[in-house]
Write a protein that holds these residues in place. Structure first.
Motif, PDB file in Angstrom:
ATOM      1  N   TRP A  83       7.176  -0.251  13.122  1.00 13.25           N
ATOM      2  CA  TRP A  83       8.452  -0.416  13.840  1.00 13.25           C
ATOM      3  C   TRP A  83       8.905  -1.863  13.941  1.00 13.25           C
ATOM      4  O   TRP A  83      10.079  -2.125  14.158  1.00 13.25           O
ATOM      5  N   LEU A  84       7.975  -2.834  13.773  1.00 14.25           N
ATOM      6  CA  LEU A  84       8.350  -4.234  13.948  1.00 14.25           C
ATOM      7  C   LEU A  84       7.999  -5.097  12.737  1.00 14.25           C
ATOM      8  O   LEU A  84       8.880  -5.685  12.105  1.00 14.25           O
ATOM      9  N   ASP A  85       6.719  -5.181  12.377  1.00  9.68           N
ATOM     10  CA  ASP A  85       6.285  -6.123  11.342  1.00  9.68           C
ATOM     11  C   ASP A  85       6.968  -5.895  10.005  1.00  9.68           C
ATOM     12  O   ASP A  85       7.291  -6.856   9.294  1.00  9.68           O
ATOM     13  N   ALA A  86       7.182  -4.638   9.647  1.00 10.28           N
ATOM     14  CA  ALA A  86       7.796  -4.335   8.349  1.00 10.28           C
ATOM     15  C   ALA A  86       9.248  -4.787   8.273  1.00 10.28           C
ATOM     16  O   ALA A  86       9.814  -4.886   7.178  1.00 10.28           O
ATOM     17  N   HIS A  87       9.858  -5.101   9.426  1.00  7.38           N
ATOM     18  CA  HIS A  87      11.269  -5.485   9.462  1.00  7.38           C
ATOM     19  C   HIS A  87      11.480  -6.954   9.803  1.00  7.38           C
ATOM     20  O   HIS A  87      12.615  -7.376   9.971  1.00  7.38           O
ATOM     21  N   VAL A  88      10.385  -7.695   9.926  1.00  8.41           N
ATOM     22  CA  VAL A  88      10.471  -9.120  10.271  1.00  8.41           C
ATOM     23  C   VAL A  88      10.014  -9.929   9.067  1.00  8.41           C
ATOM     24  O   VAL A  88       8.954  -9.665   8.483  1.00  8.41           O
ATOM     25  N   GLU A  89      10.810 -10.910   8.695  1.00  4.83           N
ATOM     26  CA  GLU A  89      10.542 -11.693   7.481  1.00  4.83           C
ATOM     27  C   GLU A  89       9.152 -12.319   7.489  1.00  4.83           C
ATOM     28  O   GLU A  89       8.432 -12.270   6.490  1.00  4.83           O
ATOM     29  N   ARG A  90       8.739 -12.879   8.636  1.00  2.00           N
ATOM     30  CA  ARG A  90       7.486 -13.600   8.708  1.00  2.00           C
ATOM     31  C   ARG A  90       6.271 -12.683   8.627  1.00  2.00           C
ATOM     32  O   ARG A  90       5.181 -13.108   8.227  1.00  2.00           O
ATOM     33  N   THR A  91       6.424 -11.396   8.982  1.00  2.00           N
ATOM     34  CA  THR A  91       5.265 -10.508   9.112  1.00  2.00           C
ATOM     35  C   THR A  91       5.253  -9.338   8.138  1.00  2.00           C
ATOM     36  O   THR A  91       4.288  -8.572   8.123  1.00  2.00           O
ATOM     37  N   ARG A  92       6.270  -9.195   7.331  1.00  2.00           N
ATOM     38  CA  ARG A  92       6.372  -7.980   6.518  1.00  2.00           C
ATOM     39  C   ARG A  92       5.311  -7.869   5.424  1.00  2.00           C
ATOM     40  O   ARG A  92       5.095  -6.799   4.875  1.00  2.00           O
ATOM     41  N   ASN A  93       4.622  -8.996   5.138  1.00  4.00           N
ATOM     42  CA  ASN A  93       3.573  -8.951   4.116  1.00  4.00           C
ATOM     43  C   ASN A  93       2.176  -8.840   4.715  1.00  4.00           C
ATOM     44  O   ASN A  93       1.184  -8.938   3.991  1.00  4.00           O
ATOM     45  N   ARG A  94       2.077  -8.608   6.023  1.00  5.63           N
ATOM     46  CA  ARG A  94       0.768  -8.386   6.626  1.00  5.63           C
ATOM     47  C   ARG A  94       0.151  -7.106   6.058  1.00  5.63           C
ATOM     48  O   ARG A  94       0.879  -6.198   5.630  1.00  5.63           O
ATOM     49  N   PRO A  95      -1.177  -7.008   6.041  1.00  4.16           N
ATOM     50  CA  PRO A  95      -1.832  -5.885   5.351  1.00  4.16           C
ATOM     51  C   PRO A  95      -1.347  -4.498   5.758  1.00  4.16           C
ATOM     52  O   PRO A  95      -1.138  -3.641   4.905  1.00  4.16           O
ATOM     53  N   MET A  96      -1.143  -4.266   7.063  1.00  3.96           N
ATOM     54  CA  MET A  96      -0.689  -2.937   7.478  1.00  3.96           C
ATOM     55  C   MET A  96       0.795  -2.742   7.215  1.00  3.96           C
ATOM     56  O   MET A  96       1.228  -1.678   6.760  1.00  3.96           O
ATOM     57  N   ALA A  97       1.598  -3.767   7.486  1.00  2.00           N
ATOM     58  CA  ALA A  97       3.040  -3.657   7.263  1.00  2.00           C
ATOM     59  C   ALA A  97       3.356  -3.413   5.793  1.00  2.00           C
ATOM     60  O   ALA A  97       4.301  -2.686   5.455  1.00  2.00           O
ATOM     61  N   ALA A  98       2.543  -4.003   4.904  1.00  2.00           N
ATOM     62  CA  ALA A  98       2.749  -3.832   3.463  1.00  2.00           C
ATOM     63  C   ALA A  98       2.044  -2.594   2.914  1.00  2.00           C
ATOM     64  O   ALA A  98       2.131  -2.324   1.711  1.00  2.00           O
ATOM     65  N   GLY A  99       1.327  -1.872   3.774  1.00  2.00           N
ATOM     66  CA  GLY A  99       0.677  -0.630   3.354  1.00  2.00           C
ATOM     67  C   GLY A  99      -0.645  -0.806   2.644  1.00  2.00           C
ATOM     68  O   GLY A  99      -1.157   0.134   2.035  1.00  2.00           O
ATOM     69  N   ARG A 100      -1.248  -1.983   2.754  1.00  2.00           N
ATOM     70  CA  ARG A 100      -2.515  -2.218   2.055  1.00  2.00           C
ATOM     71  C   ARG A 100      -3.730  -1.801   2.883  1.00  2.00           C
ATOM     72  O   ARG A 100      -4.826  -1.684   2.351  1.00  2.00           O
ATOM     73  N   VAL A 101      -3.542  -1.621   4.190  1.00  2.00           N
ATOM     74  CA  VAL A 101      -4.599  -1.132   5.080  1.00  2.00           C
ATOM     75  C   VAL A 101      -4.038   0.039   5.870  1.00  2.00           C
ATOM     76  O   VAL A 101      -2.933  -0.048   6.419  1.00  2.00           O
ATOM     77  N   SER A 102      -4.789   1.127   5.946  1.00  2.00           N
ATOM     78  CA  SER A 102      -4.308   2.339   6.620  1.00  2.00           C
ATOM     79  C   SER A 102      -4.535   2.266   8.125  1.00  2.00           C
ATOM     80  O   SER A 102      -5.307   1.434   8.626  1.00  2.00           O
ATOM     81  N   ARG A 103      -3.887   3.170   8.851  1.00  2.00           N
ATOM     82  CA  ARG A 103      -4.059   3.241  10.298  1.00  2.00           C
ATOM     83  C   ARG A 103      -5.509   3.575  10.651  1.00  2.00           C
ATOM     84  O   ARG A 103      -6.074   3.007  11.592  1.00  2.00           O
ATOM     85  N   LYS A 104      -6.108   4.489   9.895  1.00  2.00           N
ATOM     86  CA  LYS A 104      -7.497   4.876  10.160  1.00  2.00           C
ATOM     87  C   LYS A 104      -8.432   3.688   9.970  1.00  2.00           C
ATOM     88  O   LYS A 104      -9.332   3.452  10.794  1.00  2.00           O
ATOM     89  N   GLU A 105      -8.227   2.935   8.893  1.00  2.00           N
ATOM     90  CA  GLU A 105      -9.068   1.761   8.643  1.00  2.00           C
ATOM     91  C   GLU A 105      -8.935   0.752   9.777  1.00  2.00           C
ATOM     92  O   GLU A 105      -9.927   0.168  10.224  1.00  2.00           O
ATOM     93  N   ALA A 106      -7.710   0.541  10.248  1.00  2.00           N
ATOM     94  CA  ALA A 106      -7.485  -0.429  11.318  1.00  2.00           C
ATOM     95  C   ALA A 106      -8.177   0.001  12.611  1.00  2.00           C
ATOM     96  O   ALA A 106      -8.801  -0.817  13.289  1.00  2.00           O
ATOM     97  N   LEU A 107      -8.083   1.282  12.955  1.00  2.00           N
ATOM     98  CA  LEU A 107      -8.728   1.765  14.171  1.00  2.00           C
ATOM     99  C   LEU A 107     -10.244   1.653  14.082  1.00  2.00           C
ATOM    100  O   LEU A 107     -10.909   1.286  15.058  1.00  2.00           O
ATOM    101  N   LEU A 108     -10.801   1.962  12.926  1.00  2.00           N
ATOM    102  CA  LEU A 108     -12.255   1.837  12.741  1.00  2.00           C
ATOM    103  C   LEU A 108     -12.685   0.378  12.837  1.00  2.00           C
ATOM    104  O   LEU A 108     -13.720   0.062  13.439  1.00  2.00           O
ATOM    105  N   LEU A 109     -11.894  -0.512  12.261  1.00  2.00           N
ATOM    106  CA  LEU A 109     -12.205  -1.937  12.332  1.00  2.00           C
ATOM    107  C   LEU A 109     -12.116  -2.431  13.769  1.00  2.00           C
ATOM    108  O   LEU A 109     -12.988  -3.177  14.238  1.00  2.00           O
ATOM    109  N   PHE A 110     -11.090  -2.012  14.493  1.00  2.00           N
ATOM    110  CA  PHE A 110     -10.933  -2.386  15.902  1.00  2.00           C
ATOM    111  C   PHE A 110     -12.120  -1.912  16.725  1.00  2.00           C
ATOM    112  O   PHE A 110     -12.689  -2.666  17.520  1.00  2.00           O
TER     113      PHE A 110
END
Length: 300
Positions: A83-110
């Motif tokens: 809802w936010l990072d994918a629409h902001v110029e500075r953050t749209r290339n972050r791993p989750m915003a760019a789709g390179r890391v899944s929600r499941k992977e992020a939760l497991l890492l957290f």
């Protein structure tokens, strides 16, 4: 990024790329955020010990800073990626915003990072362990606050500053008034630098619908940040006098005041790059304050 590439160079694909993405998700390529969390933690340890703190606690809290900062970044991107990072110029290339890391992977890492942090805190005492649960809750709560309140930066300050009462609990077995005064000072400090950080993305946040103190303060942002700077310095001055510190600490506060003035000059036209430079400059305020505290306790 060069360090991350070196650290992962011995791994084979696809593990090399996956680990690299996880490290970037944890902001290991941007250590300034961890340092902004580290300096107040060191303030807490040195104030609590009234001297050089026990080496074991210093190691535990230093490692804990980097682990919890990483955990906070992961859950932040989990909350913001669509809802936010994918629409902001500075953050749209972050791993989750760019789709390179899944929600499941992020939760497991957290979850894994929280387990590591909890193992570290188990080497302290019962009060510190109890306080750690509130710290974890604040870290998990902050990323979702920007959807509902303009005071998300204050929540971040509480999350970042929670290491201070934990430091007092670990060193002394209690959290005295001095510990809560330092905690309040760090809430102010974090609100200052995270508002400067939010000023970088203010236009994008307004367009997407995210909330921040930068939006709340609007054209009064610099005067309000100035008031927060003065209040922070006053709180740290009171902490120093309460602890009966000597001149190097107060000299460090003078340096911090000068750096705050430099930040106000940088932000005078509210340009993105200048606001980001002002945000990064707070690392030197944290460092200078710690050095002044260390020298004051050594000379007393």
């Amino acid at each position: 990024m060069a360090v991350i590439s070196w650290l992962t160079s011995a791994l084979r694909d696809p593990w090399r790329e996956r680990i690299r993405e996880y490290l970037v998700l944890m902001r290991m390529d941007r250590p300034v955020g961890a340092l902004l969390l580290l300096w107040p933690t060191l303030w807490g340890l040195w104030f609590a010990a009234n001297d050089f703190p026990p080496i074991g606690l210093l190691v535990i809290f230093t490692l804990g800073v980097f682990v919890m900062r990483s955990a906070g970044c992961v859950i932040n991107d989990y909350a913001d990626h669509a809802w936010l990072d994918a629409h902001v110029e500075r953050t749209r290339n972050r791993p989750m915003a760019a789709g390179r890391v899944s929600r499941k992977e992020a939760l497991l890492l957290f979850a894994g990072l929280l387990v590591v942090a909890f193992v570290l805190v188990l080497f302290t005492n019962a009060l510190t362990i109890q306080l750690s649960f509130a710290g974890a809750a604040l870290a998990a709560l902050y990323p979702f606050c920007k959807r509902y309140t303009h005071l998300a930066q204050v929540v971040l300050g509480a999350a970042f500053g929670w290491s201070i009462p934990m430091a007092f609990a670990a060193v002394t077995g209690e959290v005295p008034a001095l510990g809560w005064l330092l905690f309040l000072a760090n809430v102010l400090f974090s609100t200052i630098y995270d508002t400067e950080y939010a000023m970088v993305d203010r236009d994008d946040d307004l367009r997407v619908g995210a909330k921040s103190t930068a939006i709340l303060f609007a054209d009064a942002d610099r005067p309000i940040i100035g008031i927060l700077m003065l209040t922070f310095l006053l709180a740290m001055l009171l902490a120093g006098t309460r602890a009966q510190l000597v001149w190097p600490y107060f000299a460090a506060l003078g340096i911090a005041a000068a750096l705050f003035g430099w930040q106000q000059w940088l932000m005078r036209q509210r340009q993105r790059e200048a606001c980001f430079a002002a945000f990064r400059n707070n690392n030197w305020i944290g460092f200078a304050t710690w050095i002044g505290l260390l020298l004051a306790l050594a000379l007393r």
